[in-house]
Design a protein around this motif. Structure first.
Motif, mmCIF file in Angstrom:
data_model
loop_
_atom_site.group_PDB
_atom_site.id
_atom_site.type_symbol
_atom_site.label_atom_id
_atom_site.label_comp_id
_atom_site.label_asym_id
_atom_site.label_seq_id
_atom_site.Cartn_x
_atom_site.Cartn_y
_atom_site.Cartn_z
ATOM 1 N N LEU A 44 0.826 -1.216 0.000
ATOM 2 C CA LEU A 44 0.000 0.000 0.000
ATOM 3 C C LEU A 44 0.855 1.259 0.000
ATOM 4 O O LEU A 44 0.511 2.241 -0.645
ATOM 5 C CB LEU A 44 -0.969 -0.010 1.185
ATOM 6 C CG LEU A 44 -2.049 -1.091 1.062
ATOM 7 C CD1 LEU A 44 -2.977 -1.059 2.261
ATOM 8 C CD2 LEU A 44 -2.869 -0.922 -0.216
ATOM 9 N N ARG A 45 1.995 1.198 0.706
ATOM 10 C CA ARG A 45 2.880 2.366 0.710
ATOM 11 C C ARG A 45 3.403 2.615 -0.709
ATOM 12 O O ARG A 45 3.473 3.747 -1.183
ATOM 13 C CB ARG A 45 4.046 2.156 1.667
ATOM 14 C CG ARG A 45 4.705 3.473 2.029
ATOM 15 C CD ARG A 45 5.867 3.350 2.987
ATOM 16 N NE ARG A 45 5.863 2.172 3.829
ATOM 17 C CZ ARG A 45 6.976 1.584 4.274
ATOM 18 N NH1 ARG A 45 8.148 2.069 3.951
ATOM 19 N NH2 ARG A 45 6.925 0.516 5.043
ATOM 20 N N ASP A 61 -1.285 -17.148 -3.309
ATOM 21 C CA ASP A 61 -0.623 -17.410 -2.030
ATOM 22 C C ASP A 61 0.358 -16.287 -1.661
ATOM 23 O O ASP A 61 1.327 -16.508 -0.942
ATOM 24 C CB ASP A 61 0.105 -18.752 -2.078
ATOM 25 C CG ASP A 61 1.090 -18.846 -3.231
ATOM 26 O OD1 ASP A 61 1.175 -17.868 -4.023
ATOM 27 O OD2 ASP A 61 1.786 -19.877 -3.353
ATOM 28 N N TYR A 62 0.106 -15.090 -2.156
ATOM 29 C CA TYR A 62 1.023 -13.972 -1.893
ATOM 30 C C TYR A 62 1.051 -13.621 -0.397
ATOM 31 O O TYR A 62 2.106 -13.447 0.199
ATOM 32 C CB TYR A 62 0.601 -12.749 -2.705
ATOM 33 C CG TYR A 62 1.509 -11.555 -2.494
ATOM 34 C CD1 TYR A 62 2.863 -11.613 -2.825
ATOM 35 C CD2 TYR A 62 1.023 -10.369 -1.944
ATOM 36 C CE1 TYR A 62 3.697 -10.522 -2.613
ATOM 37 C CE2 TYR A 62 1.856 -9.285 -1.743
ATOM 38 C CZ TYR A 62 3.190 -9.362 -2.072
ATOM 39 O OH TYR A 62 4.020 -8.297 -1.866
ATOM 40 N N ALA A 63 -0.128 -13.533 0.209
ATOM 41 C CA ALA A 63 -0.186 -13.283 1.656
ATOM 42 C C ALA A 63 -0.177 -14.632 2.385
ATOM 43 O O ALA A 63 -0.165 -15.681 1.748
ATOM 44 C CB ALA A 63 -1.433 -12.475 1.973
ATOM 45 N N GLU A 64 -0.204 -14.565 3.721
ATOM 46 C CA GLU A 64 -0.082 -15.811 4.503
ATOM 47 C C GLU A 64 -1.204 -16.792 4.188
ATOM 48 O O GLU A 64 -0.997 -18.000 4.186
ATOM 49 C CB GLU A 64 -0.091 -15.513 6.004
ATOM 50 C CG GLU A 64 1.074 -14.685 6.512
ATOM 51 C CD GLU A 64 0.837 -13.205 6.371
ATOM 52 O OE1 GLU A 64 -0.337 -12.786 6.279
ATOM 53 O OE2 GLU A 64 1.835 -12.455 6.294
ATOM 54 N N LEU A 72 -6.172 -8.165 0.645
ATOM 55 C CA LEU A 72 -5.211 -7.210 0.081
ATOM 56 C C LEU A 72 -5.656 -6.780 -1.324
ATOM 57 O O LEU A 72 -5.624 -5.589 -1.672
ATOM 58 C CB LEU A 72 -3.811 -7.835 0.025
ATOM 59 C CG LEU A 72 -2.699 -6.966 -0.567
ATOM 60 C CD1 LEU A 72 -2.515 -5.679 0.242
ATOM 61 C CD2 LEU A 72 -1.380 -7.732 -0.629
ATOM 62 N N ALA A 73 -6.105 -7.756 -2.109
ATOM 63 C CA ALA A 73 -6.567 -7.433 -3.472
ATOM 64 C C ALA A 73 -7.759 -6.478 -3.420
ATOM 65 O O ALA A 73 -7.837 -5.518 -4.210
ATOM 66 C CB ALA A 73 -6.940 -8.711 -4.212
ATOM 67 N N THR A 79 -8.455 1.229 -3.335
ATOM 68 C CA THR A 79 -7.629 2.442 -3.355
ATOM 69 C C THR A 79 -7.174 2.808 -4.768
ATOM 70 O O THR A 79 -6.989 3.976 -5.070
ATOM 71 C CB THR A 79 -6.377 2.281 -2.467
ATOM 72 O OG1 THR A 79 -5.688 1.098 -2.862
ATOM 73 C CG2 THR A 79 -6.745 2.175 -1.009
ATOM 74 N N ARG A 80 -6.981 1.812 -5.628
ATOM 75 C CA ARG A 80 -6.474 2.096 -6.979
ATOM 76 C C ARG A 80 -7.269 1.314 -8.022
ATOM 77 O O ARG A 80 -6.714 0.437 -8.697
ATOM 78 C CB ARG A 80 -4.984 1.748 -7.054
ATOM 79 C CG ARG A 80 -4.119 2.506 -6.052
ATOM 80 C CD ARG A 80 -4.050 3.988 -6.373
ATOM 81 N NE ARG A 80 -3.252 4.190 -7.574
ATOM 82 C CZ ARG A 80 -1.935 4.159 -7.579
ATOM 83 N NH1 ARG A 80 -1.262 3.964 -6.474
ATOM 84 N NH2 ARG A 80 -1.274 4.343 -8.703
#
Lengths: 322, 121
Positions: A44-45, A61-64, A72-73, A79-80
């Motif tokens: 996000l940053r 499987d990008y996140a835990e 996250l997606a 946001t975008r």
């Protein structure tokens, strides 16, 4: 797919699978993509800074956990929303993602064994508009020449042109000028960082500000914009063709200062160029980002280059007496 | 000394051209658009040459030239367009209105000096 062999685009690769790095990198290399990998803590940053992206590749499987990847997606989409995301799955049915969840966050999915959806993704969402090579080459030439005429003490270079879907504004100062022709309608935008441009300009020997610095810099950027616009018209726009029949359609532009965001009301990817002004003596350099946003019309079939010879370009500045 | 009127909405251009004229021992005044150019010309009979942009707010350079020739009846002041425009039809319009020369930006000092030498010295 674009036939612009020189065009590239940056994509964010949210994928930790080391075993697939080479395959994805090879795909990027073969398709004009510059892959940017970042740690999941920084997503996000990174998206809140100016990274001028074309799209996002994300692994399930990008996140835990799958749930966290979807969260996250969803956050990225929120946001975008201008950035399309494609999901890499282990297999077509490797995890149970509900169809509506998939559609909410991702424009498509692919597996490492079949990259055809990935190819379609970049064709549909990134390189979806064909920009004539003569246009790209010409823009670079006239822009470098115009910048060099105003920044005589600096060396001006152009980076490879690229495609972005991002709407985040770079720097603190930008100019906009409309482009109107029978083959294109939209805007050219120049963006830069005020303090860095200021440092570069004041390093010129003997420069004296007659107004407050920001006004001088605004005027300077305005004049560069004017020079590029004029050269663009002279080279690519035949004012005598079909002026009366041109559309008068307009759409509102929306600028959000707080979020450094600009919308031209179009979902089309944008053609971008980056120029660097380097002061060889001090090592100071400044980046100028140039966007071409053909948000109202783009009909490349009607594009024609009016002025093509190098001699014609050199002739600018000469006196023609009547 | 012959005075030159610079007409350009860009202060960057006015400063660049003005600085160049001063360095070459020439006197000048500036105007910010065509309307201001008309006012400045009427107020200063010493102006012998006008260097004018074409694309400006309020009044463009070619309209200003047409007004100088037709409404002010001034057929003697020399006018050079210093502009990004190189469209032949625009040059023709300028020529018909009484423009004496055309310089496509970016500004190059020697072209301005050539114009001054040929037209007013």
């Amino acid at each position: 797919m674009s036939d612009n062999l020189d065009l590239v685009s940056k994509v964010l690769i949210l994928d930790n699978a080391v075993e697939y790095f080479d395959t994805i990198k090879q795909f990027c290399d073969e398709n004009g993509l510059i892959g940017l990998r970042i740690h999941s803590n920084n997503v996000l940053r990174t998206l809140n800074s100016y990274v001028d992206l074309g799209g996002i590749f994300m692994a399930e499987d990008y996140a835990e956990t799958l749930e966290k990847t979807l969260e996250l997606a969803a956050l990225i989409r929120k946001t975008r929303p201008e950035l399309p995301i494609i999901l890499r799955r282990k297999t077509d049915s490797s995890s149970e993602i509900q169809a509506d969840n998939l559609a909410k966050c991702f424009v498509d999915s692919y597996t490492i064994d079949d990259l055809s959806p990935l190819r379609k993704f970049i064709d549909d969402y990134i390189f979806s508009i064909v920009y004539p090579n003569a246009l790209i080459r010409g823009i670079t030439e006239i822009s470098v020449q115009s910048l060099q005429s105003q920044f005589k003490a600096q060396t001006v270079t152009a980076n490879a042109p690229y495609i972005v879907r991002d709407r985040i504004i770079f720097g603190e100062v930008f100019s906009l000028i409309p482009l109107e022709s029978n083959w294109c309608r939209g805007y050219m935008m120049l963006q830069t960082e005020e303090s860095i441009l200021d440092s570069l300009v004041v390093s010129d020997v003997g420069l004296q500000y007659s107004q407050t610095p920001f006004r001088e810099l605004n005027n300077l950027l305005g004049e560069v914009t004017n020079l590029i616009w004029g050269a663009f018209k002279n080279r690519f726009i035949n004012d005598d063709v079909d002026r009366a029949n041109r559309s008068v359609t307009q759409v509102p532009l929306v600028i959000n200062h707080q979020n450094k965001y600009i919308s031209f009301g179009s979902e089309n990817p944008q053609l971008c160029f980056k120029y660097t002004l380097l002061d060889e003596a001090t090592g100071l350099f400044c980046s100028i980002y140039q966007w071409f946003i053909f948000n109202l019309d783009f009909t490349p079939e009607l594009f024609e280059e009016i002025q093509t010879t190098v001699d014609d370009l050199i002739d600018s500045g000469e006196l023609e007496l009547f | 000394m012959a005075k030159i009127l610079i007409v350009d909405d860009s202060s960057t251009v006015r400063d660049q051209v003005g600085e160049f004229l001063t360095e070459n021992g020439l006197d000048y005044i500036s105007a910010i658009d065509g309307k201001d150019g008309l006012v400045k010309l009427q107020g200063d009979p010493g102006i012998k040459l006008i260097l004018s942009d074409v694309n400006m707010p309020n009044m463009d350079g070619l309209t200003m030239v047409e007004k100088i020739r037709n409404e002010l009846g001034n057929s003697t002041v020399n006018i050079i367009m210093l502009t990004t425009e190189s469209n032949p039809s625009m040059k023709e319009r300028g020529k018909a209105a009484g423009v004496k020369g055309w310089i496509v930006k970016p500004f190059r000092g020697e072209s301005v000096l050539t114009a001054i030498k040929k037209l007013i010295e």
